[in-house]
Design a protein around this motif. Sequence first.
Motif, PDB file in Angstrom:
ATOM      1  N   LYS A   3       0.823  -1.211   0.000  1.00 53.23           N
ATOM      2  CA  LYS A   3       0.000   0.000   0.000  1.00 53.23           C
ATOM      3  C   LYS A   3       0.859   1.264   0.000  1.00 53.23           C
ATOM      4  O   LYS A   3       0.624   2.222   0.734  1.00 53.23           O
ATOM      5  CB  LYS A   3      -0.959  -0.008   1.181  1.00 53.23           C
ATOM      6  N   GLY A   4       1.900   1.232  -0.826  1.00 47.55           N
ATOM      7  CA  GLY A   4       2.779   2.387  -0.990  1.00 47.55           C
ATOM      8  C   GLY A   4       3.941   2.449  -0.023  1.00 47.55           C
ATOM      9  O   GLY A   4       4.753   3.375  -0.105  1.00 47.55           O
ATOM     10  N   LEU A   5       4.054   1.490   0.899  1.00 47.85           N
ATOM     11  CA  LEU A   5       5.139   1.489   1.876  1.00 47.85           C
ATOM     12  C   LEU A   5       6.111   0.347   1.600  1.00 47.85           C
ATOM     13  O   LEU A   5       5.690  -0.792   1.367  1.00 47.85           O
ATOM     14  CB  LEU A   5       4.586   1.319   3.292  1.00 47.85           C
ATOM     15  N   SER A   6       7.402   0.647   1.630  1.00 52.85           N
ATOM     16  CA  SER A   6       8.394  -0.419   1.578  1.00 52.85           C
ATOM     17  C   SER A   6       8.634  -0.892   3.017  1.00 52.85           C
ATOM     18  O   SER A   6       8.730  -0.076   3.939  1.00 52.85           O
ATOM     19  CB  SER A   6       9.701   0.079   0.951  1.00 52.85           C
ATOM     20  N   VAL A   7       8.714  -2.197   3.196  1.00 53.26           N
ATOM     21  CA  VAL A   7       8.731  -2.744   4.552  1.00 53.26           C
ATOM     22  C   VAL A   7       9.857  -3.780   4.703  1.00 53.26           C
ATOM     23  O   VAL A   7       9.959  -4.722   3.915  1.00 53.26           O
ATOM     24  CB  VAL A   7       7.384  -3.415   4.910  1.00 53.26           C
ATOM     25  N   LEU A   8      10.659  -3.593   5.748  1.00 51.55           N
ATOM     26  CA  LEU A   8      11.679  -4.561   6.121  1.00 51.55           C
ATOM     27  C   LEU A   8      11.106  -5.478   7.193  1.00 51.55           C
ATOM     28  O   LEU A   8      10.567  -5.020   8.200  1.00 51.55           O
ATOM     29  CB  LEU A   8      12.916  -3.847   6.675  1.00 51.55           C
ATOM     30  N   GLY A   9      11.214  -6.774   6.986  1.00 50.88           N
ATOM     31  CA  GLY A   9      10.887  -7.742   8.025  1.00 50.88           C
ATOM     32  C   GLY A   9      12.165  -8.131   8.733  1.00 50.88           C
ATOM     33  O   GLY A   9      13.142  -8.545   8.095  1.00 50.88           O
ATOM     34  N   PHE A  10      12.186  -7.974  10.058  1.00 48.20           N
ATOM     35  CA  PHE A  10      13.414  -8.215  10.830  1.00 48.20           C
ATOM     36  C   PHE A  10      13.156  -9.280  11.887  1.00 48.20           C
ATOM     37  O   PHE A  10      12.272  -9.138  12.734  1.00 48.20           O
ATOM     38  CB  PHE A  10      13.874  -6.912  11.497  1.00 48.20           C
ATOM     39  N   VAL A  46       3.910  -8.879   2.642  1.00 47.70           N
ATOM     40  CA  VAL A  46       4.065  -7.431   2.827  1.00 47.70           C
ATOM     41  C   VAL A  46       5.522  -6.975   2.778  1.00 47.70           C
ATOM     42  O   VAL A  46       5.782  -5.775   2.653  1.00 47.70           O
ATOM     43  CB  VAL A  46       3.434  -6.976   4.167  1.00 47.70           C
ATOM     44  N   PHE A  47       6.473  -7.904   2.869  1.00 53.94           N
ATOM     45  CA  PHE A  47       7.862  -7.497   3.055  1.00 53.94           C
ATOM     46  C   PHE A  47       8.641  -7.398   1.750  1.00 53.94           C
ATOM     47  O   PHE A  47       8.594  -8.295   0.906  1.00 53.94           O
ATOM     48  CB  PHE A  47       8.571  -8.463   4.007  1.00 53.94           C
ATOM     49  N   ASP A  48       9.380  -6.302   1.636  1.00 53.28           N
ATOM     50  CA  ASP A  48      10.302  -6.142   0.513  1.00 53.28           C
ATOM     51  C   ASP A  48      11.576  -6.944   0.750  1.00 53.28           C
ATOM     52  O   ASP A  48      12.240  -7.363  -0.197  1.00 53.28           O
ATOM     53  CB  ASP A  48      10.656  -4.663   0.336  1.00 53.28           C
ATOM     54  N   TYR A  49      11.908  -7.119   2.010  1.00 53.87           N
ATOM     55  CA  TYR A  49      13.127  -7.848   2.368  1.00 53.87           C
ATOM     56  C   TYR A  49      12.911  -8.458   3.746  1.00 53.87           C
ATOM     57  O   TYR A  49      12.395  -7.793   4.654  1.00 53.87           O
ATOM     58  CB  TYR A  49      14.325  -6.897   2.378  1.00 53.87           C
ATOM     59  N   LEU A  50      13.283  -9.730   3.904  1.00 52.09           N
ATOM     60  CA  LEU A  50      13.114 -10.437   5.172  1.00 52.09           C
ATOM     61  C   LEU A  50      14.490 -10.849   5.665  1.00 52.09           C
ATOM     62  O   LEU A  50      15.145 -11.710   5.076  1.00 52.09           O
ATOM     63  CB  LEU A  50      12.218 -11.661   4.976  1.00 52.09           C
ATOM     64  N   LEU A  51      14.936 -10.220   6.753  1.00 58.31           N
ATOM     65  CA  LEU A  51      16.303 -10.364   7.238  1.00 58.31           C
ATOM     66  C   LEU A  51      16.305 -11.025   8.617  1.00 58.31           C
ATOM     67  O   LEU A  51      15.550 -10.627   9.504  1.00 58.31           O
ATOM     68  CB  LEU A  51      16.966  -8.984   7.313  1.00 58.31           C
ATOM     69  N   VAL A  52      17.174 -11.998   8.793  1.00 61.44           N
ATOM     70  CA  VAL A  52      17.375 -12.641  10.086  1.00 61.44           C
ATOM     71  C   VAL A  52      18.733 -12.223  10.633  1.00 61.44           C
ATOM     72  O   VAL A  52      19.745 -12.298   9.935  1.00 61.44           O
ATOM     73  CB  VAL A  52      17.305 -14.182   9.980  1.00 61.44           C
ATOM     74  N   ILE A 121       0.204  -9.712  10.738  1.00 59.09           N
ATOM     75  CA  ILE A 121       1.261  -8.888  10.156  1.00 59.09           C
ATOM     76  C   ILE A 121       0.673  -7.809   9.250  1.00 59.09           C
ATOM     77  O   ILE A 121       0.987  -6.621   9.393  1.00 59.09           O
ATOM     78  CB  ILE A 121       2.253  -9.778   9.388  1.00 59.09           C
ATOM     79  N   SER A 122      -0.207  -8.191   8.342  1.00 60.61           N
ATOM     80  CA  SER A 122      -0.805  -7.206   7.440  1.00 60.61           C
ATOM     81  C   SER A 122      -1.772  -6.282   8.178  1.00 60.61           C
ATOM     82  O   SER A 122      -1.852  -5.088   7.878  1.00 60.61           O
ATOM     83  CB  SER A 122      -1.521  -7.907   6.277  1.00 60.61           C
ATOM     84  N   ASN A 123      -2.485  -6.806   9.170  1.00 56.84           N
ATOM     85  CA  ASN A 123      -3.402  -5.961   9.945  1.00 56.84           C
ATOM     86  C   ASN A 123      -2.662  -4.882  10.726  1.00 56.84           C
ATOM     87  O   ASN A 123      -3.153  -3.759  10.874  1.00 56.84           O
ATOM     88  CB  ASN A 123      -4.225  -6.814  10.914  1.00 56.84           C
ATOM     89  N   ALA A 124      -1.490  -5.224  11.247  1.00 64.66           N
ATOM     90  CA  ALA A 124      -0.686  -4.238  11.974  1.00 64.66           C
ATOM     91  C   ALA A 124      -0.246  -3.109  11.039  1.00 64.66           C
ATOM     92  O   ALA A 124      -0.276  -1.926  11.414  1.00 64.66           O
ATOM     93  CB  ALA A 124       0.526  -4.909  12.604  1.00 64.66           C
ATOM     94  N   LEU A 125       0.130  -3.466   9.822  1.00 69.30           N
ATOM     95  CA  LEU A 125       0.494  -2.434   8.844  1.00 69.30           C
ATOM     96  C   LEU A 125      -0.705  -1.584   8.459  1.00 69.30           C
ATOM     97  O   LEU A 125      -0.607  -0.360   8.311  1.00 69.30           O
ATOM     98  CB  LEU A 125       1.109  -3.088   7.605  1.00 69.30           C
ATOM     99  N   ASP A 126      -1.860  -2.208   8.312  1.00 72.97           N
ATOM    100  CA  ASP A 126      -3.083  -1.458   8.012  1.00 72.97           C
ATOM    101  C   ASP A 126      -3.383  -0.451   9.124  1.00 72.97           C
ATOM    102  O   ASP A 126      -3.805   0.683   8.857  1.00 72.97           O
ATOM    103  CB  ASP A 126      -4.272  -2.401   7.842  1.00 72.97           C
ATOM    104  N   LEU A 127      -3.168  -0.863  10.368  1.00 71.12           N
ATOM    105  CA  LEU A 127      -3.422   0.024  11.507  1.00 71.12           C
ATOM    106  C   LEU A 127      -2.438   1.192  11.508  1.00 71.12           C
ATOM    107  O   LEU A 127      -2.820   2.332  11.807  1.00 71.12           O
ATOM    108  CB  LEU A 127      -3.320  -0.764  12.815  1.00 71.12           C
ATOM    109  N   LEU A 128      -1.183   0.922  11.178  1.00 69.15           N
ATOM    110  CA  LEU A 128      -0.185   1.994  11.079  1.00 69.15           C
ATOM    111  C   LEU A 128      -0.630   3.038  10.071  1.00 69.15           C
ATOM    112  O   LEU A 128      -0.560   4.250  10.321  1.00 69.15           O
ATOM    113  CB  LEU A 128       1.167   1.406  10.668  1.00 69.15           C
ATOM    114  N   ILE A 129      -1.110   2.580   8.917  1.00 70.85           N
ATOM    115  CA  ILE A 129      -1.561   3.487   7.859  1.00 70.85           C
ATOM    116  C   ILE A 129      -2.821   4.231   8.284  1.00 70.85           C
ATOM    117  O   ILE A 129      -2.920   5.449   8.142  1.00 70.85           O
ATOM    118  CB  ILE A 129      -1.807   2.691   6.562  1.00 70.85           C
TER     119      ILE A 129
END
Length: 230
Positions: A3-10, A46-52, A121-129
Motif C-alpha cells: 500500500k505504498g510502503l516499503s517494509v523490512l521484516g526483521f 508485505v515485506f520487501d526484504y526479510l532479514l534474520v 502482520i498485514s493488519n498491523a500495517l493497516d493500523l499503522l496506515i
Amino acid sequence: MYKGLSVLGFIPARAGSKGLPGKNIRLLAGKPLIVHTIEAARKSGVFDYLLVSTDGEEIARIARQAGADVPFMRPADLATDTARSIDVLHHAMSWLEERGKKYDCVMTLQPTSPLRAAEDISNALDLLIERSADAIVSVCEVDHHPWWCNTLPADGCMKDFFRPGIPANRQELPRYYRLNGAIYLARWDFIRRCDNWYGPGTYAYIMPRERSVDIDGEIDLLLAQLMVQS
C-alpha cells in the motif's frame, strides 16, 4: 511494497538461551520455531526484504532454507543475555544503510511468537496506515488481572491482599493488556531517532490470547504444541 510502503521484516534469533536452550530452532509441530515466523512473514506478502539477525550458524542455515536472508552474522557483543533488542535492530538498519538500503517501515518478528498469523502482520500495517502512526506494538488481554495480585508479608497473611474498592466479580474489572512480543512495527525514521517503540504516535494492535503464546520455557512450548494441535 505494501500500500505504498516499503517494509523490512526483521527477525532477531540469538543462538544462546538459558531458559530454553536452542529455543529458536526447537521443534514445534515438526518445524523449527523460527520457521513458523518466516512462513507467516512470507505468507503475509508485505515485506520487501526479510532479514534474520543471528550469531548461530545452524539458525542461519535453517532460516535461509526457509526463505529468509541472513546477510551477516551478528557481532558477539550483540549476542549476549544483556544485549538490548533495539540495539540489535539498529545494528541491522545501519548495515543496510551503509549499503544504500532504507525502507519506509521495519517490523520486528520474534521467533518466540510462533502462533502469530500472516493476517496479524498485514493488519498491523493497516493500523499503522489508518492511524498515521509512528509505531504499532502488539498486545493481548492479560491472563490474570493485576487488580487481583499483590505482594505478601513474611508471614503470608492475606488480610490486606485486596485493596479497598476492588470488585469481586471479574465482569466488573476494567480490561488490562500486556505486551505479547509478536509484532513491533515502526516507521524507519521514527525508530532510527528513538531508543524505544513507545511515544504519542504508538498504537496497540490487539491480538487474541490464543495467538499470543511467547516461548520462554518448556511449558510455553508445550502450550504452543497444544494450541497448534487443537
